[in-house]
Design an enzyme around this catalytic site. Structure first.
Site, PDB file in Angstrom:
ATOM      1  N   SER A 129     -20.022 -15.919  16.318  1.00  0.00           N
ATOM      2  CA  SER A 129     -21.219 -15.119  16.117  1.00  0.00           C
ATOM      3  C   SER A 129     -20.818 -13.697  15.801  1.00  0.00           C
ATOM      4  O   SER A 129     -19.851 -13.161  16.366  1.00  0.00           O
ATOM      5  CB  SER A 129     -22.107 -15.163  17.367  1.00  0.00           C
ATOM      6  OG  SER A 129     -23.260 -14.379  17.185  1.00  0.00           O
ATOM      7  N   ASP A 168      -9.279 -20.862  14.721  1.00  0.00           N
ATOM      8  CA  ASP A 168      -8.504 -20.041  13.795  1.00  0.00           C
ATOM      9  C   ASP A 168      -7.025 -20.063  14.156  1.00  0.00           C
ATOM     10  O   ASP A 168      -6.640 -20.291  15.308  1.00  0.00           O
ATOM     11  CB  ASP A 168      -9.033 -18.602  13.773  1.00  0.00           C
ATOM     12  CG  ASP A 168      -8.895 -17.915  15.106  1.00  0.00           C
ATOM     13  OD1 ASP A 168      -9.803 -18.042  15.942  1.00  0.00           O
ATOM     14  OD2 ASP A 168      -7.853 -17.258  15.330  1.00  0.00           O
ATOM     15  N   ALA A 211     -22.352  -9.734  13.649  1.00  0.00           N
ATOM     16  CA  ALA A 211     -23.472  -8.812  13.514  1.00  0.00           C
ATOM     17  C   ALA A 211     -24.535  -9.364  12.583  1.00  0.00           C
ATOM     18  O   ALA A 211     -25.711  -9.022  12.709  1.00  0.00           O
ATOM     19  CB  ALA A 211     -22.970  -7.461  13.021  1.00  0.00           C
ATOM     20  N   TYR A 241     -15.776 -28.914   9.174  1.00  0.00           N
ATOM     21  CA  TYR A 241     -15.628 -28.502  10.560  1.00  0.00           C
ATOM     22  C   TYR A 241     -14.138 -28.520  10.918  1.00  0.00           C
ATOM     23  O   TYR A 241     -13.454 -29.522  10.701  1.00  0.00           O
ATOM     24  CB  TYR A 241     -16.403 -29.474  11.441  1.00  0.00           C
ATOM     25  CG  TYR A 241     -16.121 -29.329  12.917  1.00  0.00           C
ATOM     26  CD1 TYR A 241     -16.603 -28.245  13.635  1.00  0.00           C
ATOM     27  CD2 TYR A 241     -15.380 -30.292  13.593  1.00  0.00           C
ATOM     28  CE1 TYR A 241     -16.365 -28.134  14.986  1.00  0.00           C
ATOM     29  CE2 TYR A 241     -15.131 -30.183  14.945  1.00  0.00           C
ATOM     30  CZ  TYR A 241     -15.631 -29.095  15.642  1.00  0.00           C
ATOM     31  OH  TYR A 241     -15.389 -28.973  16.980  1.00  0.00           O
ATOM     32  N   ASN A 252      -8.479 -15.483   9.565  1.00  0.00           N
ATOM     33  CA  ASN A 252      -9.298 -16.116   8.531  1.00  0.00           C
ATOM     34  C   ASN A 252      -8.680 -17.416   8.032  1.00  0.00           C
ATOM     35  O   ASN A 252      -9.001 -17.873   6.934  1.00  0.00           O
ATOM     36  CB  ASN A 252      -9.521 -15.159   7.360  1.00  0.00           C
ATOM     37  CG  ASN A 252     -10.591 -14.143   7.649  1.00  0.00           C
ATOM     38  OD1 ASN A 252     -11.523 -14.432   8.388  1.00  0.00           O
ATOM     39  ND2 ASN A 252     -10.455 -12.952   7.101  1.00  0.00           N
ATOM     40  N   ASP A 266      -9.173 -10.343   2.280  1.00  0.00           N
ATOM     41  CA  ASP A 266      -9.067 -10.239   3.734  1.00  0.00           C
ATOM     42  C   ASP A 266      -8.243 -11.412   4.255  1.00  0.00           C
ATOM     43  O   ASP A 266      -8.660 -12.144   5.148  1.00  0.00           O
ATOM     44  CB  ASP A 266     -10.456 -10.229   4.368  1.00  0.00           C
ATOM     45  CG  ASP A 266     -10.410  -9.805   5.837  1.00  0.00           C
ATOM     46  OD1 ASP A 266     -11.439  -9.942   6.523  1.00  0.00           O
ATOM     47  OD2 ASP A 266      -9.337  -9.360   6.309  1.00  0.00           O
TER      48      ASP A 266
END
Length: 984
Positions: free
Chosen positions: A587, A667, A589, A662, A786, A781
């Protein structure tokens, strides 16, 4: 009276002569019961020659004839001899019959070679379950599954004929048995399968594989095909040619479809070289029991090709500046145009954002549209459409006049009793003059104003064919009692004006009154507050997709594709009701990623765990547009084993949901940190035993914004013998790895981590980045946070910005008005805001350092401050991480080269890392990458369309000024076979 009795006696003699008596059968009775294998003898006595028949069969074996008596003898009777036997007097055709039963103790019903019963809808169907014993009672029809008979089914039972089903319907199809009761015992026959062929209810429907009108040039070939279907084979299909046409060849074909035994017919009419006299109507006729259907095609044969234009717009058009205009031309042509173009004043036009050219074709109609977006004055002129097909051509011209607002370009006076006013516009402005007594007021709007008409001189200074016309007007001042003179220029109802003061007057006014000063001050303060609030709003970070796809390169500048302009293929749409949401995986911003179960994604009965990206309920329209852009970019990129692939989307009937693969292990960053204690190190240049690595407190905590791991982490020391055997089987390809135990093989959380795993992660990420580079996509990024891991420790590149709050993530540092991952950025990205393929290579080198340090933060102990920036500029580079082989550190150093051109492309990085991988790891990766990906239903076909992308050489580009990647409408989905791996 005696005469009548004589006639009656004579007639009776002729009526009842001995030759007309009915034959007699011995033994007498309606039926005879014979035991199995017992002899059977039947005798038939009559006046003349007799003959035995069996159920309309003309000949019966075992028959002997002597003196008008026929004897039928069967030495061993068996159930095949059952049936009705008929004794026929050959001359008079008089007959008698008897039914023969052959009792078979083991088979109460005669065995039949027929088990499949075929009947037409509406006819009667006979189930040949013949009883071998006449004492069988209560003969009934039942279904094989003992279910109730179909509604409306009526039947007639008979020991001699079996069961007759009346008026069969399609719903009666199924499996049936005959049952009865014999000597207090329930008996049943073998199974019979009833198939009911439907009958047509209407004339056949004809499908024509040709337009209603066909145009050909003389000597071209004509092929006309019509198709039809019928529920049975009783159908006729033919072509009827017009009178006077040459004989045509007609080829027909027929086949039976598996659905309901439907018969498909087709007929193709062929003329090898058409002539002018072949022009006319060709009609296809289909006939079945219900009637005749027809479909026709009109053929026009011409000597040569033609083109007829039909412009939609008038030839001369006036349009206001700033408005858009659509020019349309429709052409009827054969053959279709080989070339078609638009030009402006003799210069060719191309498809741009200002000149949008759209072409369409349907059968023999070709249309072209030119949309002139927000016309400027300079775009007034002659627009020409030209088209040619080799035999004919068309040329249509549009004359466009752009209407502009009037503008006062100059004014002067009063000088020597005269004022001058010059205005321009199109059409030519109309200049009028007004006097009034009010100072500095628009006289034309005053009630008591006076229009000057006599002392006015108006001339045209400049009048181009297309463009603004300049008009000058002069007026002599002769009325001293007026204080204001107004010049008004009017074009198409719009006005421009200027005021002249006739005599200087001192007008008292309270311009700087306290009330006015207060109002102005309050307005200034309010504007200042609004400016500050707007600045704060603009400073607030906004969600945007990090991945950028290059459209073209202009010198050293990149031109990116606007993702909002990419198409969205609705075949990716997935029903919301088929999603069942679970726990939140991450989750941030702007939104979150939620685990969900998708029902019917791969096929109707499938159930798959997926990850669903969604925005928060408070999301703005720009953030919704950004999520939609991310969806379109994922569609454009297509599938690859080392990126998080798109599985579907929900864009209708609620908030946008992006459904992706999924990844159960979360990560890569947190995975490496979690596996530190169980890491097994081995280097090529030295021996290294099992080590327990103490977690550093500043690195041990899971990332606040990381991807939640959905499998329990290993506790204690997982270096058991079972883990060793599993690891050995995974590496060496032992028989331990079976297809049936795939889920057990991939339970990687119970296995330790070693250097081969780190090399595998590095190799997989490089493969994924090589794929993104081939799609001209820049990540911007790239970091361990990531990279996600899924079953089999497969690494997948993603953009996790949606579910990460960069305001609380220490990896993102404030630089200017943005938060950036500075420690992962190349020098040119930090100091020049330049993002290229080579800057991604630099970030990949930092990612390698993270991997071989088992999740340490890069540049450990160094804050991002002025000293950090200075060190980067001076060429400072990190030392080798503790567990990196020397070759891997050399790759890191090459990725960190100060000159972007000297950094290796991802293709070279893949080759260098592949040389260090074991054959087992290569084999495992090839197995994974060669598997067909799980694709949602209906997407396989759509995914076969791809856009041919050619990668750019980004840094130091010496190519021509513009190298566009996407040409107008050439945006499609990525093609198939994204999982084939080429071994170097």
């Amino acid at each position: 009276m005696e005469y009548h009795w004589i006639l009656l006696c004579v007639s009776l003699c002729f009526t009842f002569h001995p030759g007309d008596t009915k034959p007699t059968i011995t033994p007498a009775g309606t039926y005879v019961v014979v035991s199995l294998n017992a002899p059977l003898e039947l005798q038939c006595q009559g006046e003349k020659a007799m003959q035995w028949q069996r159920e309309e069969r003309p000949k019966v074996r075992g028959e002997t004839k002597v003196d008008g008596k026929s004897t039928l003898y069967i030495p061993k009777a068996h159930p095949a001899h059952m049936g009705r036997y008929i004794c026929l007097e050959e001359t008079s055709q008089e007959r008698a019959s008897i039914y023969i039963y052959v009792k078979d103790p083991d088979n109460p019903f005669r065995k039949s070679m027929v088990s499949n019963i075929l009947s037409r809808e509406g006819d009667s169907a006979s189930i040949p379950c013949l009883a071998t014993d006449p004492s069988l009672e209560n003969l009934q029809l039942k279904t094989c599954s003992s279910k109730a008979l179909a509604s409306g089914l009526h039947f007639s039972p008979s020991l001699e004929q079996g069961i007759i089903i009346h008026n069969t319907q399609k719903s009666y199809e199924g499996c049936y048995v005959c049952t009865g009761r014999l000597k207090e015992t329930n008996v049943r026959s073998h199974d019979y399968h009833l198939t009911v062929r439907p009958v047509p209810v209407a004339p056949p429907v004809i499908m024509m594989q040709a337009p209603k009108r066909v145009i050909l040039i003389r000597d071209e070939s004509l092929y006309l095909t019509c198709n039809t279907t019928n529920v049975n084979g009783n159908i006729k299909l033919k072509w009827v040619a017009p009178l006077g046409s040459q004989p045509a060849k007609v080829d027909g074909s027929s086949r039976i479809l598996t659905e309901n035994f439907t018969q498909a017919r087709s007929a193709t009419l062929h003329i090898a070289a058409v002539r002018i006299q072949d022009t006319g109507r060709y009609q296809c006729e289909a006939e079945n029991e219900k009637g005749v259907s027809t479909q026709s095609v009109w053929l026009d044969v011409f000597e040569k090709g033609f083109m007829y234009s039909n412009p939609v717009n008038n030839g001369t058009i006036q349009v206001r500046a700033g408005e858009s205009l659509l020019l349309s031309v429709s052409i009827e042509a054969y053959p279709m145009p080989r070339s078609a173009s638009w030009s402006f004043m003799g210069r060719g036009l191309h498809n741009t954002s200002d000149h949008v050219i759209t072409t369409r074709s349907h059968e023999y109609t070709y249309s072209s549209e030119l949309k002139l977006v927000r016309l400027k004055m300079s775009e007034g002129g002659v627009y020409t459409f030209q088209a040619s097909n080799g035999d004919a051509s068309v040329n249509h011209t549009f004359t466009i006049f752009v209407i502009s607002k009037p503008e006062i370009v100059s004014h002067e006076g009063p000088v020597d009793g005269q004022v001058r006013c010059v205005a321009e516009g199109f059409p030519a402005p109309q200049i009028t003059w007004y006097y009034c007594e009010q100072p500095y007021a628009r006289c034309s709007q005053q009630v008591n104003a006076t229009q000057e008409e006599q002392n006015v001189i108006t001339v045209t200074l400049f009048s181009p064919l297309f463009g603004k016309t300049e008009v000058e007007s002069r007026v002599n001042i002769s009325r001293g009692r007026f204080s204001t003179l107004e010049c008004v220029a009017t074009v198409e109802g719009e006005q421009a004006f200027t005021l002249f003061s006739i005599s200087e007057r001192t007008i008292s006014h309270d311009l700087f009154s306290p009330l006015l000063i207060g109002s102005v001050s309050a307005a200034c303060i309010l504007c200042l507050i609004l400016i500050v609030l707007f600045y704060k709003y603009m400073q607030k970070p906004k969600y945007q997709i990090q991945w950028k796809v290059i459209e073209g390169i202009h010198g050293n500048n990149y031109v990116y594709i606007d993702p909002t302009q990419l198409p969205y293929d609705h075949q990716w749409e997935f029903p919301r009701k088929n999603l069942r949401f679970g726990k939140t995986l991450g989750s941030g911003a702007f939104g979150k990623v939620v685990e969900a179960t998708a029902y019917g994604l791969a096929n109707e009965d499938s159930m798959m765990t997926v990850a669903v990206k969604m925005l928060k309920s408070s999301a703005h329209s720009t953030e919704k547009e950004a999520l939609m852009s991310e969806l379109k970019v994922l569609i454009y990129l297509g599938n690859h084993i080392n990126i998080v692939n798109l599985l579907g989307a929900c864009t209708v009937g609620g908030p946008t949901l992006v459904i992706t693969e999924y990844c159960c292990f979360g990560d890569l960053l947190n995975f490496l940190r979690r596996k530190r204690e169980s890491f097994i190190c081995f280097k090529l240049e030295e021996d290294c035993h099992y080590r327990n690595i103490m977690l550093q407190r500043e690195m041990a905590g899971d990332s606040l914004n990381g991807y939640m791991t959905m499998r329990p982490s290993a506790a204690g020391k997982p270096s058991s013998s079972s883990s060793s055997e599993k690891r050995r089987s995974l590496r060496e390809g032992s028989p331990y790895v079976e297809e049936d135990s795939e889920s057990e093989m991939f339970d990687e959380d119970s296995l330790s981590l070693d250097t081969e795993d780190l090399l595998s992660f590095s190799y997989q990420v490089a493969k994924g980045m090589e794929f993104l580079t081939s799609k001209n996509c820049i990540h911007r990024d790239l970091a361990a946070r990531n990279i996600l891991l899924t079953q089999g420790r497969v690494a997948k590149i993603c953009d996790f910005g949606l579910a990460r709050d960069i305001n609380t993530d220490s990896n993102y540092v404030v630089k200017g008005n943005a938060r950036l991952p500075v420690k992962w950025m190349s020098p040119e990205s930090i100091f020049e805001c330049v993002y290229t393929f080579e800057s991604d290579v630099w970030s990949y080198g930092i990612l390698l350092w993270e991997i071989f340090s088992l999740g340490n933060s890069p540049y450990p102990g160094m804050p991002v401050d002025a000293k950090f920036y200075k060190l980067i500029k001076e060429g400072y580079r990190m030392d080798a991480p503790e567990f990196a082989p020397s070759e891997m550190y050399q790759i890191m150093r090459s990725c960190w080269d100060a000159d972007p051109l000297n950094r290796p492309p991802f293709r070279k990085v893949v080759e260098r890392i592949e040389q260090q991988l074991s054959d087992t790891t290569k084999h495992i990766y090839l197995n994974f990458s060669s598997r067909v990906p799980v694709m949602p239903r209906g997407r396989e076909e759509s995914s076969t369309h791809s856009m041919a992308s050619q990668p750019f050489n980004s840094a130091g580009n010496n190519s021509p000024p513009s190298r566009p990647l996407l040409l107008h409408h050439e945006v499609f989905l990525e093609g198939t076979e994204p999982f084939r791996v080429q071994r170097v």
